[in-house]
Design a protein around this motif. Structure first.
Motif, short mmCIF file in Angstrom:
data_model
loop_
_atom_site.label_atom_id
_atom_site.label_comp_id
_atom_site.label_asym_id
_atom_site.label_seq_id
_atom_site.Cartn_x
_atom_site.Cartn_y
_atom_site.Cartn_z
N SER A 140 1.09 -1.31 0.12
CA SER A 140 0.28 0.10 0.22
C SER A 140 0.39 1.24 0.31
O SER A 140 0.53 2.65 -0.15
CB SER A 140 -0.88 -0.15 0.80
N PHE A 141 2.16 1.34 0.22
CA PHE A 141 2.91 2.66 0.06
C PHE A 141 3.15 2.89 -1.43
O PHE A 141 3.74 1.95 -2.22
CB PHE A 141 4.89 2.27 0.11
N THR A 142 2.85 4.21 -1.17
CA THR A 142 2.97 4.62 -2.68
C THR A 142 3.90 6.17 -2.24
O THR A 142 3.28 6.61 -1.44
CB THR A 142 1.96 5.29 -3.92
N ALA A 143 5.10 6.84 -2.68
CA ALA A 143 5.38 7.70 -2.96
C ALA A 143 4.96 9.24 -4.05
O ALA A 143 4.69 8.01 -4.68
CB ALA A 143 7.10 7.28 -3.06
N GLU A 144 5.71 10.34 -3.35
CA GLU A 144 4.61 11.03 -4.43
C GLU A 144 5.83 11.63 -5.43
O GLU A 144 4.96 12.44 -6.01
CB GLU A 144 5.16 12.40 -3.58
N CYS A 145 7.14 11.06 -5.72
CA CYS A 145 8.34 10.68 -6.59
C CYS A 145 8.60 9.18 -6.74
O CYS A 145 9.06 8.08 -5.63
CB CYS A 145 8.92 11.95 -6.60
N PRO A 146 9.59 9.21 -7.80
CA PRO A 146 9.79 7.44 -8.26
C PRO A 146 10.75 8.05 -7.59
O PRO A 146 11.91 8.26 -6.66
CB PRO A 146 10.39 7.98 -9.71
N TRP A 147 11.17 6.43 -6.57
CA TRP A 147 12.31 6.59 -5.82
C TRP A 147 11.84 7.30 -4.50
O TRP A 147 12.72 6.87 -3.91
CB TRP A 147 13.60 6.60 -6.54
N GLY A 148 10.94 7.67 -3.63
CA GLY A 148 10.97 7.89 -2.47
C GLY A 148 11.13 6.55 -1.68
O GLY A 148 10.22 5.82 -2.66
N ALA A 149 11.14 6.99 -0.63
CA ALA A 149 11.63 5.97 0.24
C ALA A 149 10.43 6.44 1.76
O ALA A 149 10.25 7.17 2.08
CB ALA A 149 12.70 6.16 0.80
N LEU A 150 10.55 5.31 2.32
CA LEU A 150 9.94 4.79 3.13
C LEU A 150 10.90 4.77 4.60
O LEU A 150 11.20 3.41 4.43
CB LEU A 150 8.33 4.03 3.43
N ASP A 151 11.62 5.30 5.55
CA ASP A 151 12.23 4.64 6.29
C ASP A 151 11.82 3.64 7.13
O ASP A 151 11.15 4.40 8.23
CB ASP A 151 12.84 5.66 6.64
N ILE A 152 12.12 2.44 7.70
CA ILE A 152 11.79 1.56 8.63
C ILE A 152 13.75 1.77 10.16
O ILE A 152 12.43 1.26 10.93
CB ILE A 152 12.16 -0.19 7.50
N ALA A 153 14.31 1.46 9.23
CA ALA A 153 14.89 1.42 10.38
C ALA A 153 16.50 1.70 10.19
O ALA A 153 17.06 1.57 8.55
CB ALA A 153 15.69 0.10 11.32
N ASN A 154 17.49 2.58 10.88
CA ASN A 154 18.82 2.85 11.00
C ASN A 154 19.66 1.76 12.08
O ASN A 154 19.23 2.28 13.05
CB ASN A 154 18.78 4.00 11.00
N MET A 155 19.96 0.93 11.79
CA MET A 155 21.34 0.31 12.63
C MET A 155 21.95 0.39 12.67
O MET A 155 22.74 -0.65 11.84
CB MET A 155 20.56 -1.65 12.39
N ARG A 156 22.84 0.65 13.19
CA ARG A 156 24.74 1.37 13.24
C ARG A 156 24.83 1.94 12.37
O ARG A 156 26.00 0.61 11.99
CB ARG A 156 25.16 0.49 14.25
N ILE A 213 23.60 1.27 9.19
CA ILE A 213 22.63 0.39 7.96
C ILE A 213 21.09 1.13 8.33
O ILE A 213 20.86 0.17 9.15
CB ILE A 213 22.77 -1.01 8.33
N THR A 214 20.86 1.18 6.82
CA THR A 214 19.55 2.20 6.88
C THR A 214 18.68 0.14 5.93
O THR A 214 19.46 0.02 5.13
CB THR A 214 19.42 2.87 6.18
N THR A 215 17.30 0.49 6.41
CA THR A 215 16.69 -0.28 5.88
C THR A 215 14.91 0.50 5.06
O THR A 215 14.93 1.19 6.07
CB THR A 215 16.18 -1.57 6.68
N ARG A 216 15.05 0.71 3.79
CA ARG A 216 13.76 1.72 3.27
C ARG A 216 13.25 0.74 2.14
O ARG A 216 13.65 0.06 1.97
CB ARG A 216 14.59 2.19 2.51
N VAL A 217 11.72 1.12 2.44
CA VAL A 217 11.16 1.11 1.23
C VAL A 217 10.77 2.42 0.37
O VAL A 217 10.62 2.91 0.56
CB VAL A 217 9.42 0.22 2.00
N HIS A 218 11.23 0.84 -1.02
CA HIS A 218 10.61 2.92 -2.18
C HIS A 218 10.79 1.96 -3.12
O HIS A 218 9.67 0.55 -3.30
CB HIS A 218 12.43 2.58 -3.30
N TRP A 219 9.03 3.62 -3.56
CA TRP A 219 8.55 3.65 -4.34
C TRP A 219 8.78 3.82 -5.47
O TRP A 219 9.04 4.61 -5.78
CB TRP A 219 6.87 3.93 -4.19
N THR A 220 8.70 2.66 -6.58
CA THR A 220 8.70 3.37 -8.25
C THR A 220 8.35 3.44 -9.52
O THR A 220 7.85 2.00 -9.18
CB THR A 220 10.66 3.97 -8.37
#
Length: 103
Positions: free
Chosen positions: A8-24, A26-33
């Motif tokens: 259900s995630f859609t960003a406002e622009c291509p490769w927009g991201a939803l930040d999930i976590a930053n572990m020391r 190392i980032t984890t993100r969901v991108h929509w494009t």
């Protein structure tokens, strides 16, 4: 705690991201494009998992360009120095794990 409904995630622009976590760092993100990214080399390793859709992944090894289609559930690992570019086939949602600030 978070529950992410990636379909259900859609960003406002291509490769927009939803930040999930930053572990020391190392980032984890969901991108929509729905548009290609650009040829690049990450600062470190990158794990690229297709959550929804299809992506043509192009990459260069020893100066030779290769291409493969990643289906939903497929994972691409870009080792240090791997030049690559992602071209979604329609819309795609991608989980990306990489060093913070990487391109």
């Amino acid at each position: 705690m978070k529950i992410i409904r990636s379909r259900s995630f859609t960003a406002e622009c291509p490769w927009g991201a939803l930040d999930i976590a930053n572990m020391r760092g190392i980032t984890t993100r969901v991108h929509w494009t729905n548009q290609p990214y650009r040829w690049h080399i990450n600062d470190g390793e990158e794990v690229f998992a297709v959550l929804d859709g299809r992506v043509e992944m192009r990459y260069r090894e020893n100066g030779i360009e290769h291409s493969t289609i990643l289906e939903t559930g497929d994972v691409f690992h870009a080792s240090v120095g791997t030049e690559h570019v992602a071209h979604p086939v329609g819309e795609a949602r991608i989980l990306v794990v990489e060093s913070e600030g990487s391109v």
